[in-house]
Design a protein around this motif. Structure first.
Motif, PDB file in Angstrom:
ATOM      1  N   ALA A 194       0.809  -1.215   0.000  1.00  0.00           N
ATOM      2  CA  ALA A 194       0.000   0.000   0.000  1.00  0.00           C
ATOM      3  C   ALA A 194       0.847   1.271   0.000  1.00  0.00           C
ATOM      4  O   ALA A 194       0.358   2.350  -0.356  1.00  0.00           O
ATOM      5  N   ASP A 195       2.124   1.152   0.401  1.00  0.00           N
ATOM      6  CA  ASP A 195       2.951   2.343   0.562  1.00  0.00           C
ATOM      7  C   ASP A 195       3.891   2.607  -0.617  1.00  0.00           C
ATOM      8  O   ASP A 195       4.539   3.660  -0.660  1.00  0.00           O
ATOM      9  N   VAL A 196       4.003   1.660  -1.541  1.00  0.00           N
ATOM     10  CA  VAL A 196       4.981   1.802  -2.625  1.00  0.00           C
ATOM     11  C   VAL A 196       4.258   1.980  -3.955  1.00  0.00           C
ATOM     12  O   VAL A 196       3.413   1.167  -4.332  1.00  0.00           O
ATOM     13  N   GLN A 197       4.575   3.058  -4.635  1.00  0.00           N
ATOM     14  CA  GLN A 197       4.003   3.310  -5.968  1.00  0.00           C
ATOM     15  C   GLN A 197       4.835   2.598  -7.025  1.00  0.00           C
ATOM     16  O   GLN A 197       6.042   2.741  -7.087  1.00  0.00           O
ATOM     17  N   VAL A 198       4.188   1.802  -7.853  1.00  0.00           N
ATOM     18  CA  VAL A 198       4.875   1.083  -8.925  1.00  0.00           C
ATOM     19  C   VAL A 198       5.069   2.040 -10.099  1.00  0.00           C
ATOM     20  O   VAL A 198       4.095   2.623 -10.599  1.00  0.00           O
ATOM     21  N   PRO A 199       6.299   2.270 -10.553  1.00  0.00           N
ATOM     22  CA  PRO A 199       6.528   3.165 -11.694  1.00  0.00           C
ATOM     23  C   PRO A 199       5.778   2.702 -12.933  1.00  0.00           C
ATOM     24  O   PRO A 199       5.608   1.494 -13.177  1.00  0.00           O
ATOM     25  N   ALA A 200       5.340   3.646 -13.728  1.00  0.00           N
ATOM     26  CA  ALA A 200       4.528   3.326 -14.901  1.00  0.00           C
ATOM     27  C   ALA A 200       5.284   2.488 -15.919  1.00  0.00           C
ATOM     28  O   ALA A 200       4.681   1.712 -16.665  1.00  0.00           O
ATOM     29  N   ASP A 201       6.624   2.631 -15.954  1.00  0.00           N
ATOM     30  CA  ASP A 201       7.404   1.913 -16.956  1.00  0.00           C
ATOM     31  C   ASP A 201       7.962   0.597 -16.434  1.00  0.00           C
ATOM     32  O   ASP A 201       8.802  -0.037 -17.073  1.00  0.00           O
ATOM     33  N   ALA A 202       7.485   0.155 -15.251  1.00  0.00           N
ATOM     34  CA  ALA A 202       8.039  -1.051 -14.644  1.00  0.00           C
ATOM     35  C   ALA A 202       7.471  -2.314 -15.273  1.00  0.00           C
ATOM     36  O   ALA A 202       6.291  -2.368 -15.655  1.00  0.00           O
ATOM     37  N   ARG A 203       8.298  -3.326 -15.357  1.00  0.00           N
ATOM     38  CA  ARG A 203       7.821  -4.674 -15.642  1.00  0.00           C
ATOM     39  C   ARG A 203       7.349  -5.243 -14.306  1.00  0.00           C
ATOM     40  O   ARG A 203       8.113  -5.293 -13.337  1.00  0.00           O
ATOM     41  N   VAL A 204       6.076  -5.660 -14.237  1.00  0.00           N
ATOM     42  CA  VAL A 204       5.476  -6.076 -12.970  1.00  0.00           C
ATOM     43  C   VAL A 204       5.402  -7.594 -12.896  1.00  0.00           C
ATOM     44  O   VAL A 204       4.931  -8.254 -13.826  1.00  0.00           O
ATOM     45  N   VAL A 205       5.892  -8.129 -11.779  1.00  0.00           N
ATOM     46  CA  VAL A 205       5.774  -9.556 -11.475  1.00  0.00           C
ATOM     47  C   VAL A 205       4.991  -9.682 -10.182  1.00  0.00           C
ATOM     48  O   VAL A 205       5.403  -9.158  -9.139  1.00  0.00           O
ATOM     49  N   GLU A 206       3.847 -10.345 -10.240  1.00  0.00           N
ATOM     50  CA  GLU A 206       2.988 -10.484  -9.062  1.00  0.00           C
ATOM     51  C   GLU A 206       3.401 -11.704  -8.239  1.00  0.00           C
ATOM     52  O   GLU A 206       3.701 -12.766  -8.786  1.00  0.00           O
ATOM     53  N   GLY A 207       3.359 -11.533  -6.895  1.00  0.00           N
ATOM     54  CA  GLY A 207       3.592 -12.645  -5.978  1.00  0.00           C
ATOM     55  C   GLY A 207       2.369 -13.541  -5.916  1.00  0.00           C
ATOM     56  O   GLY A 207       1.519 -13.478  -6.800  1.00  0.00           O
ATOM     57  N   PRO A 208       2.183 -14.384  -4.897  1.00  0.00           N
ATOM     58  CA  PRO A 208       3.089 -14.465  -3.754  1.00  0.00           C
ATOM     59  C   PRO A 208       4.348 -15.264  -4.078  1.00  0.00           C
ATOM     60  O   PRO A 208       4.382 -16.046  -5.014  1.00  0.00           O
ATOM     61  N   GLY A 209       5.341 -15.035  -3.294  1.00  0.00           N
ATOM     62  CA  GLY A 209       6.606 -15.738  -3.427  1.00  0.00           C
ATOM     63  C   GLY A 209       7.567 -15.194  -2.398  1.00  0.00           C
ATOM     64  O   GLY A 209       7.363 -14.105  -1.863  1.00  0.00           O
ATOM     65  N   GLY A 210       8.588 -15.955  -2.079  1.00  0.00           N
ATOM     66  CA  GLY A 210       9.571 -15.521  -1.099  1.00  0.00           C
ATOM     67  C   GLY A 210      10.723 -14.790  -1.765  1.00  0.00           C
ATOM     68  O   GLY A 210      11.103 -15.094  -2.892  1.00  0.00           O
TER      69      GLY A 210
END
Length: 214
Positions: A42-58
């Motif tokens: 909730a506290d971290v903004q994902v940059p618009a140009d980021a490649r996003v990988v969703e968890g869950p994972g360690g």
């Protein structure tokens, strides 16, 4: 990912400074191969140009295997086990080629490696640098330092004066000596000259006992 931005979202972070703790549902921002931000989702903004990988994972720091004899066929298995750095004990031609690929950014894990092992006559392993004089030892250590190996690997080094020359030259070249306790020295000399003793081979000989074991 060495270039650009990677966002790992919803991962569980295992910190190294708080034993037994897992920080759940975190977002981790990696920019150009370096971690930039770790925080609650909730506290971290994902940059618009980021490649996003969703968890869950360690997620935890990479592990380091402190004693390997590296081979190309094993590199992916190391990474799959979370090992991102290798400490290689023998500078084979294959190890030299892999280090060059790592230096070029072509693959992982990172490799820190000894050069070809140094032994007396007769050598225990093929591919060993056979040293029978202090002068030969000095030249071999200086050359391996120039070649860019990370440490000098001493094996049995039977001949008197060879081990001392290895240590003196390594100190001058600012490169550490690792390996086995040589046959030609007592244990105190080995402990004074080596930054790491890799096996118990020859400890009984160095302590004044019976013949060393291989």
């Amino acid at each position: 990912l060495q270039d650009g931005v990677l966002a790992l979202v919803g991962v569980h972070v295992i910190p190294m400074d708080r034993p037994g703790v897992v920080d759940e549902d975190r977002t981790v921002i990696v920019r150009d191969g370096r971690i930039e931000t770790i925080g609650a989702r909730a506290d971290v903004q994902v940059p618009a140009d980021a490649r996003v990988v969703e968890g869950p994972g360690g997620l935890m720091p990479g592990l380091m295997d402190m004693h390997v004899h590296v081979h190309e066929a094993h590199m992916e298995a190391y990474l799959g086990s979370g090992i991102t750095t290798l400490r290689n004990m023998w500078g084979t031609p294959g190890a030299e080629a892999l280090r060059a690929q790592v230096a070029d950014g072509a693959r992982l894990p990172t490799i820190f490696s000894a050069g070809p092992g140094m032994d007396g006559e007769p050598p225990f392993w093929p591919g060993t640098e056979v040293l029978t004089s202090a002068g030969a030892a000095e030249a071999a250590v200086a050359r391996q330092a120039r070649e860019g190996w990370d440490f000098i690997k001493v094996y049995r080094a039977r001949e008197a004066g060879v081990y001392g020359a290895i240590v003196r030259t390594a100190r001058r070249e600012r490169i550490g000596v690792i390996g086995h306790v040589p046959f030609s020295v007592v244990l105190d000399e080995a402990l004074d000259g080596m930054v790491s003793i890799e096996h118990l081979n020859s400890w009984d000989r160095a302590l004044g006992g019976q013949a060393g074991f291989d």
